[in-house]
Design a protein around this motif. Sequence first.
Motif, PDB file in Angstrom:
ATOM      1  N   TRP A  22      33.762  25.343  65.407  1.00 40.19           N
ATOM      2  CA  TRP A  22      33.918  23.672  64.847  1.00 40.19           C
ATOM      3  C   TRP A  22      33.329  22.345  64.237  1.00 40.19           C
ATOM      4  CZ3 TRP A  22      39.210  21.190  66.562  1.00 40.19           C
ATOM      5  CH2 TRP A  22      39.675  21.791  66.985  1.00 40.19           C
ATOM      6  N   ARG A  23      32.548  23.293  64.418  1.00 40.11           N
ATOM      7  CA  ARG A  23      30.888  22.306  63.600  1.00 40.11           C
ATOM      8  C   ARG A  23      30.877  23.120  61.934  1.00 40.11           C
ATOM      9  NH1 ARG A  23      27.584  22.078  68.691  1.00 40.11           N
ATOM     10  NH2 ARG A  23      27.031  23.854  68.273  1.00 40.11           N
ATOM     11  N   LEU A  24      31.269  24.155  62.079  1.00 41.10           N
ATOM     12  CA  LEU A  24      31.259  24.706  60.955  1.00 41.10           C
ATOM     13  C   LEU A  24      31.967  24.350  59.880  1.00 41.10           C
ATOM     14  CD1 LEU A  24      29.664  27.701  60.331  1.00 41.10           C
ATOM     15  CD2 LEU A  24      31.797  29.262  60.296  1.00 41.10           C
ATOM     16  N   VAL A  25      33.374  24.033  60.342  1.00 39.91           N
ATOM     17  CA  VAL A  25      34.352  23.598  59.552  1.00 39.91           C
ATOM     18  C   VAL A  25      33.661  22.003  59.296  1.00 39.91           C
ATOM     19  CG1 VAL A  25      36.701  22.909  59.422  1.00 39.91           C
ATOM     20  CG2 VAL A  25      36.257  25.174  60.115  1.00 39.91           C
ATOM     21  N   GLU A  26      33.464  21.556  60.155  1.00 41.60           N
ATOM     22  CA  GLU A  26      32.681  19.810  60.378  1.00 41.60           C
ATOM     23  C   GLU A  26      32.309  19.369  59.538  1.00 41.60           C
ATOM     24  OE1 GLU A  26      35.234  18.871  64.232  1.00 41.60           O
ATOM     25  OE2 GLU A  26      33.129  18.837  64.180  1.00 41.60           O
ATOM     26  N   ARG A  27      31.056  20.600  59.139  1.00 37.74           N
ATOM     27  CA  ARG A  27      30.120  20.224  58.452  1.00 37.74           C
ATOM     28  C   ARG A  27      30.656  20.427  57.339  1.00 37.74           C
ATOM     29  NH1 ARG A  27      24.225  23.258  59.728  1.00 37.74           N
ATOM     30  NH2 ARG A  27      25.782  24.591  59.119  1.00 37.74           N
ATOM     31  N   ALA A  28      30.548  21.692  56.872  1.00 37.60           N
ATOM     32  CA  ALA A  28      31.305  21.976  55.790  1.00 37.60           C
ATOM     33  C   ALA A  28      32.028  20.596  55.177  1.00 37.60           C
ATOM     34  CB  ALA A  28      32.137  23.088  55.290  1.00 37.60           C
ATOM     35  N   ALA A  29      32.906  20.154  55.233  1.00 33.23           N
ATOM     36  CA  ALA A  29      34.168  18.668  54.541  1.00 33.23           C
ATOM     37  C   ALA A  29      33.001  18.087  54.955  1.00 33.23           C
ATOM     38  CB  ALA A  29      34.926  18.806  55.612  1.00 33.23           C
ATOM     39  N   ARG A  30      32.038  17.637  55.666  1.00 32.82           N
ATOM     40  CA  ARG A  30      30.972  16.458  55.829  1.00 32.82           C
ATOM     41  C   ARG A  30      30.853  16.332  54.337  1.00 32.82           C
ATOM     42  NH1 ARG A  30      29.657  12.518  59.029  1.00 32.82           N
ATOM     43  NH2 ARG A  30      30.981  13.841  60.763  1.00 32.82           N
ATOM     44  N   GLU A  31      29.876  17.745  54.364  1.00 32.37           N
ATOM     45  CA  GLU A  31      28.752  17.917  53.084  1.00 32.37           C
ATOM     46  C   GLU A  31      29.510  18.140  51.683  1.00 32.37           C
ATOM     47  OE1 GLU A  31      26.120  21.233  55.025  1.00 32.37           O
ATOM     48  OE2 GLU A  31      26.924  21.109  53.640  1.00 32.37           O
ATOM     49  N   LEU A  32      31.426  17.566  51.593  1.00 28.06           N
ATOM     50  CA  LEU A  32      32.340  18.253  50.593  1.00 28.06           C
ATOM     51  C   LEU A  32      32.463  16.777  50.002  1.00 28.06           C
ATOM     52  CD1 LEU A  32      34.135  21.532  50.134  1.00 28.06           C
ATOM     53  CD2 LEU A  32      31.719  20.739  48.936  1.00 28.06           C
ATOM     54  N   PHE A  33      32.649  16.167  51.325  1.00 31.36           N
ATOM     55  CA  PHE A  33      33.403  14.889  50.872  1.00 31.36           C
ATOM     56  C   PHE A  33      31.771  13.873  50.228  1.00 31.36           C
ATOM     57  CE2 PHE A  33      36.491  15.113  54.491  1.00 31.36           C
ATOM     58  CZ  PHE A  33      37.745  15.390  53.397  1.00 31.36           C
ATOM     59  N   ALA A  34      31.165  14.303  50.795  1.00 27.00           N
ATOM     60  CA  ALA A  34      29.700  13.505  50.680  1.00 27.00           C
ATOM     61  C   ALA A  34      29.539  13.894  48.550  1.00 27.00           C
ATOM     62  CB  ALA A  34      28.681  13.757  51.382  1.00 27.00           C
ATOM     63  N   ASP A  35      29.965  14.916  48.537  1.00 27.48           N
ATOM     64  CA  ASP A  35      29.633  15.200  46.947  1.00 27.48           C
ATOM     65  C   ASP A  35      30.104  14.943  46.327  1.00 27.48           C
ATOM     66  OD1 ASP A  35      27.337  17.059  47.509  1.00 27.48           O
ATOM     67  OD2 ASP A  35      28.473  19.221  48.044  1.00 27.48           O
ATOM     68  N   TYR A  36      32.064  15.088  46.800  1.00 24.08           N
ATOM     69  CA  TYR A  36      32.379  14.478  45.498  1.00 24.08           C
ATOM     70  C   TYR A  36      32.798  12.693  45.668  1.00 24.08           C
ATOM     71  CZ  TYR A  36      34.951  19.229  44.694  1.00 24.08           C
ATOM     72  OH  TYR A  36      35.214  20.549  44.884  1.00 24.08           O
ATOM     73  N   GLY A 307      44.595  21.176  59.409  1.00 29.92           N
ATOM     74  CA  GLY A 307      44.691  21.202  60.998  1.00 29.92           C
ATOM     75  C   GLY A 307      43.420  22.148  61.150  1.00 29.92           C
ATOM     76  N   ILE A 308      42.141  21.837  61.553  1.00 33.53           N
ATOM     77  CA  ILE A 308      40.926  22.016  62.520  1.00 33.53           C
ATOM     78  C   ILE A 308      41.499  23.999  62.927  1.00 33.53           C
ATOM     79  CG2 ILE A 308      38.598  22.399  63.438  1.00 33.53           C
ATOM     80  CD1 ILE A 308      38.527  19.779  62.313  1.00 33.53           C
ATOM     81  N   GLU A 309      41.861  23.152  64.218  1.00 31.93           N
ATOM     82  CA  GLU A 309      42.191  24.486  64.976  1.00 31.93           C
ATOM     83  C   GLU A 309      42.892  25.913  64.053  1.00 31.93           C
ATOM     84  OE1 GLU A 309      43.144  21.560  65.996  1.00 31.93           O
ATOM     85  OE2 GLU A 309      43.217  20.940  67.611  1.00 31.93           O
ATOM     86  N   ARG A 310      43.855  25.507  63.160  1.00 34.69           N
ATOM     87  CA  ARG A 310      44.192  26.571  62.280  1.00 34.69           C
ATOM     88  C   ARG A 310      43.090  26.965  61.476  1.00 34.69           C
ATOM     89  NH1 ARG A 310      50.557  24.675  61.234  1.00 34.69           N
ATOM     90  NH2 ARG A 310      51.149  23.969  63.046  1.00 34.69           N
TER      91      ARG A 310
END
Length: 433
Positions: A22-36, A307-310
């Motif tokens: 979960w942290r892997l997904v959440e952190r990757a998304a957080r970083e990308l949102f900041a980048d964009y 969907g994070i679960e998926r």
Amino acid sequence: MESKLQAIRGMNDLLADQLPYWRLVERAARELFADYGYQEMRVPLVERAELFQRSIGEHTDIVEKEMYSFEDRGGDLLCLRPEATAGLVRAAIEHGLLHNQKQRLWTAGPMFRHERPQAGRYRQFHQIDCEAFGYPGPDIDVEIVQLSARLWRKLGIQDVALRVNSLGTPESRQRYRALLVEYFGRHRASLDADSLRRLESNPLRILDSKNPAMRELVADAPLLTEHLDPRSQAHFEQFRDLLSGCGIAHEVDPRLVRGLDYYTRTVFEWTSAALGAQDAVCSGGRYDGLVQQLGGEPTPAIGWALGIERIVGLLQAAGIAAAARAPAVYLVLSGDPALRAGLALAEQLRDALPGAGMLVNMDGGSFKAQLKRADRSGAVLALIIGDDELARGVAAIKPLRAGTGQQECSLVELPLRVAALLRDAGTMGKDDG
Ligand code: ATP
Ligand code: MG
């Protein structure tokens, strides 16, 4: 014995061994949102039920049968949010965020739908949600797809495919709706119960039917893409052209409709064959009418939700490893004086070695027992302090992974020595998120 209480069906406990994914997904998304350049917002999990009725639409699965609605003690009809967009739009209007401004926003968190629980389909599930307000597109339509595509790359997810469609404007959809009613009306005898109900209320949803028996009938239905208004047609063509221009493969699926009423023009869905029946990992689209429909100024808008679960399921299916970080140091303390000194020393080491991770042995035990725990903890080093070490002002350092031998170090020099050893072992400051 009292009977044990259990979690609500379809609402999952996430145990510690799951969380690294979960942290892997959440952190990757957080970083990308900041980048964009997307900014995070958080809105309540509970809203008035009316918000979802008015935005998602009365004749959708969500509003008809999936909402967790309840009357609170004050008599207000409230609802656990089934999705994030409506709440974000409500908040954006309420705080004047759309007044002569454009917004790129994201949010994440639990959503609630009373669905039949099965693999990949839960009653409390989690989404990451991306929304852009004030941009008519199709450039931003491409940007939010690019962002999602980069997220898959960043996570190492390969088996995903993108389908796109255009739902046109409400007017062109109205005309198309009449054609659909006419077509399915002629085949009334072949419709299943769900589709019969939708024929009156929301015939476009018949196209989205998950019943294999309906497939043939749906395949021969008139196509929305053939009845688009010219401007939606141009929007769709440019969207596809720009997508292709940045190398994002996609397939037009003229039967792709979304489960919510508010979509206009661009809709898309990422699916994965690795997931089985619940194959949608990320779905999105444009909803140019929603802000006004909820009382704001006319504001074009577009977004997606994944969907994070998926996604976690995909990572696990692909064998991508994610593990919690082990502590770097395990402090073995024997005897009361050593415990007293050791608890203080641990804090000094934490000051000196932030991010290293240190476990202090609790509840005593023999040296042997403590060293066994140290080994099981995954730590790189055990620091050992007993009465004898304490009397001499030293600690014994025992490497737990490498073959090098035990050494002694004065307590004063300990932080520097430990830092050097951890650096050699390559474990300083590593973090799984
Ligand atoms: P589906 O067709 O699978 O029912 P949906 O169209 O209802 O999906 P959206 O409302 O667009 O889905 O939600 C976006 C994403 O959230 C989906 O692509 C999916 O990954 C995830 N999702 C939706 N419902 C659930 C659920 N009940 N449990 C787990 N994930 C879900
Ligand atoms: Mg659904």
